[in-house]
Design a protein around this motif. Structure first.
Motif, PDB file in Angstrom:
ATOM      1  N   CYS A 125      38.085  -0.756  64.212  1.00  0.00           N
ATOM      2  CA  CYS A 125      38.140  -1.556  62.989  1.00  0.00           C
ATOM      3  C   CYS A 125      38.104  -3.033  63.404  1.00  0.00           C
ATOM      4  CB  CYS A 125      39.427  -1.250  62.234  1.00  0.00           C
ATOM      5  SG  CYS A 125      40.893  -1.721  63.201  1.00  0.00           S
ATOM      6  N   CYS A 166      48.234   0.358  62.805  1.00  0.00           N
ATOM      7  CA  CYS A 166      47.252  -0.701  63.058  1.00  0.00           C
ATOM      8  C   CYS A 166      47.343  -1.727  61.934  1.00  0.00           C
ATOM      9  CB  CYS A 166      45.851  -0.090  63.098  1.00  0.00           C
ATOM     10  SG  CYS A 166      44.558  -1.283  63.480  1.00  0.00           S
ATOM     11  N   ARG A 217      44.762   1.101  58.312  1.00  0.00           N
ATOM     12  CA  ARG A 217      44.415   2.511  58.569  1.00  0.00           C
ATOM     13  C   ARG A 217      45.581   3.134  59.323  1.00  0.00           C
ATOM     14  NH1 ARG A 217      39.908  -0.399  58.959  1.00  0.00           N
ATOM     15  NH2 ARG A 217      38.145   0.252  57.674  1.00  0.00           N
ATOM     16  N   GLU A 253      40.353  -5.007  63.952  1.00  0.00           N
ATOM     17  CA  GLU A 253      41.391  -5.375  64.922  1.00  0.00           C
ATOM     18  C   GLU A 253      40.927  -5.168  66.356  1.00  0.00           C
ATOM     19  OE1 GLU A 253      44.306  -6.762  64.081  1.00  0.00           O
ATOM     20  OE2 GLU A 253      43.725  -6.672  61.961  1.00  0.00           O
ATOM     21  N   CYS A 284      45.195  -3.223  60.414  1.00  0.00           N
ATOM     22  CA  CYS A 284      44.119  -3.097  59.418  1.00  0.00           C
ATOM     23  C   CYS A 284      44.554  -2.240  58.242  1.00  0.00           C
ATOM     24  CB  CYS A 284      42.871  -2.493  60.047  1.00  0.00           C
ATOM     25  SG  CYS A 284      42.958  -0.705  60.291  1.00  0.00           S
ATOM     26  N   HIS A 329      40.087   4.331  65.903  1.00  0.00           N
ATOM     27  CA  HIS A 329      40.778   5.214  64.964  1.00  0.00           C
ATOM     28  C   HIS A 329      40.193   6.628  65.010  1.00  0.00           C
ATOM     29  CE1 HIS A 329      43.390   2.431  62.815  1.00  0.00           C
ATOM     30  NE2 HIS A 329      42.444   1.530  62.944  1.00  0.00           N
TER      31      HIS A 329
END
Ligand SMILES: [Zn+2]
Length: 425
Positions: free
Chosen positions: A249, A310, A314, A251, A312, A256
């Motif tokens: 992602c 995370c 997720r 980050e 983000c 993931h």
């Protein structure tokens, strides 16, 4: 923290409890389906003395053996063309991909965005124009990446492999904003553009690159991002599973896990699941594939995973990166030593031309011998041994017990880097 949680689908934001419930439910369905419809997988269960109902948790998957590429090749030879993995009538097969082996990989018309999630997490959206430099022949790469790009609403340009000058012209004329393919090939394109007299940053619109097929080294990533202003994203894909298994992602802190698979990191010898932080083989079981009844597929790739949330948003666990191949790894005192990591250590020592890791067992303890071929025998061996025994465990996490120095030519060019002399009776 990402200001707004923008996901491809709601699965990416499930709580850990929701994810476990979801995955266990889908896993049971997938196992039951494969058992009923894929003769190969039924045999896997029968040989293990199990029924799908014996697998009630993700941990229970350990009871089933791992299926590897060699097993698929053998099964397809014995029972052509699909080796007992096909779960639909042959006339329902929409397309067949061919990968080295050869392995025939049938796809049905199920709507799975094999790569959409990965492109979306990498920020591809409607308005982007993306060159897809993967091959559209035989292998699934070209077509599946193409569909992934489209699933985000972006425009896909199927440039395929090679024709670097034409790629450069296409990128200029269409004001291409995105790239899909291998990192090394993007660098080839950039170098070609520079050779042709362009200033890549000024003359081109490329701002985002999505990579798979080879790992992105931190130094190459830095060059793309800092020198050329291209944001880079990695995807871990497995051809025999049909697509993306893990993806980065914004980050860029690990890949993931795809919720469409149960992903395990296991000891390749025993198939036992390993805890976060430990290096093991990536094993994946697709949960939504209604065509191809492959379960517990051993990728042969080594990685570890982290479970921390995370930023983000997720919530899935993340792979930390691929550190090597299971066949190039050897377990020494409970830790996997990977030839690629050892390569990294030895490349730092100019005095050394070749090396070998020899593992033996003394009593109840594994012993690691490093055999080291010198470029020049007059080097200070004691000082070199000291530096090497300090550096080696920093990267490979295991301390060598002995270091043996050999003169130039002491290790043959074709000799294995890892020699395991242990015998397990
Ligand atoms: Zn993330």
């Amino acid at each position: 923290m990402a200001s707004r949680k923008e996901f491809f689908d709601e699965l990416e934001g499930m709580s850990p409890e929701e994810r476990e419930r979801y995955q266990v439910e889908k896993l049971r369905e997938a196992l039951e389906r494969a058992y009923q419809k894929a003769p190969y997988t039924r045999k896997v269960f029968e040989r293990a003395g199990l029924k799908p109902s014996d697998i009630r948790t993700i941990k229970d998957l350990e009871k089933l053996p791992i299926t590897r590429k060699g097993d698929i090749i053998e099964a397809q030879r014995a029972d052509p063309p699909y080796g007992g993995f096909l779960m639909v009538p042959p006339e329902e097969v929409e397309r067949v991909f061919i990968t080295p082996g050869p392995i025939y990989g049938p796809h049905h018309t199920e709507k799975i965005d094999w790569f959409g999630k990965s492109f979306y997490a990498a920020g591809f959206r409607k308005g982007d124009v993306v060159i897809n430099t993967a091959t559209y022949h035989m292998s699934p790469a070209g077509i599946l990446f193409h569909e992934g790009i489209r699933a985000c609403g972006a425009t896909a340009v199927p440039t395929g492999v090679g024709n670097t000058e034409a790629q450069v012209k296409t990128m200029l004329d269409l004001k291409v904003t995105g790239y899909a393919g291998m990192p090394s090939y993007l660098m080839t394109i950039i170098k070609k553009a520079e050779e042709m007299g362009y200033d890549f940053r000024r003359d081109f619109s490329l701002r985002r690159a999505w990579f798979t097929g080879e790992m992105l080294s931190p130094s190459l990533r830095k060059t793309f991002e800092e020198d050329y202003g291209i944001s880079t994203f990695q995807c871990y894909a497995v051809t025999d599973l049909g697509g993306c298994v893990a993806y980065e992602c914004e980050e860029k802190a690990g890949m993931h896990f795809m919720d469409e698979y149960v992903i395990e990191i296991v000891d390749p010898q025993t198939g036992r699941q390993l805890p976060p932080g430990e290096v093991g083989e990536i094993v994946a079981t697709p949960l939504h594939n209604a065509t191809w009844g492959l379960i517990r597929y051993g990728t042969g790739d080594l990685s570890s995973y982290v479970t921390e949330p995370c930023p983000c948003g997720r919530t899935s666990w993340r792979l930390t990166g691929i550190v090597g191949r299971a066949t190039d790894a050897v377990k020494v005192r409970g830790m996997f030593v990977v030839a690629k990591q050892a390569d990294q250590v030895f490349s730092e020592f100019e005095e050394i031309s070749r090396y070998q890791m020899v593992i033996d067992r003394k009593g109840e303890r594994d012993e690691l011998l490093l055999r080291v071929e010198l470029k020049d025998e007059t080097v200070d061996k004691e000082e070199l041994a000291k530096r090497l025994s300090e550096r080696f465990p920093q990267v490979c996490r295991v301390r060598p017990d002995r270091i043996e120095f050999l003169p130039p030519g002491g290790i043959g060019e074709k000799e294995e880097k890892v020699i395991d002399k242990r015998r397990w009776e």
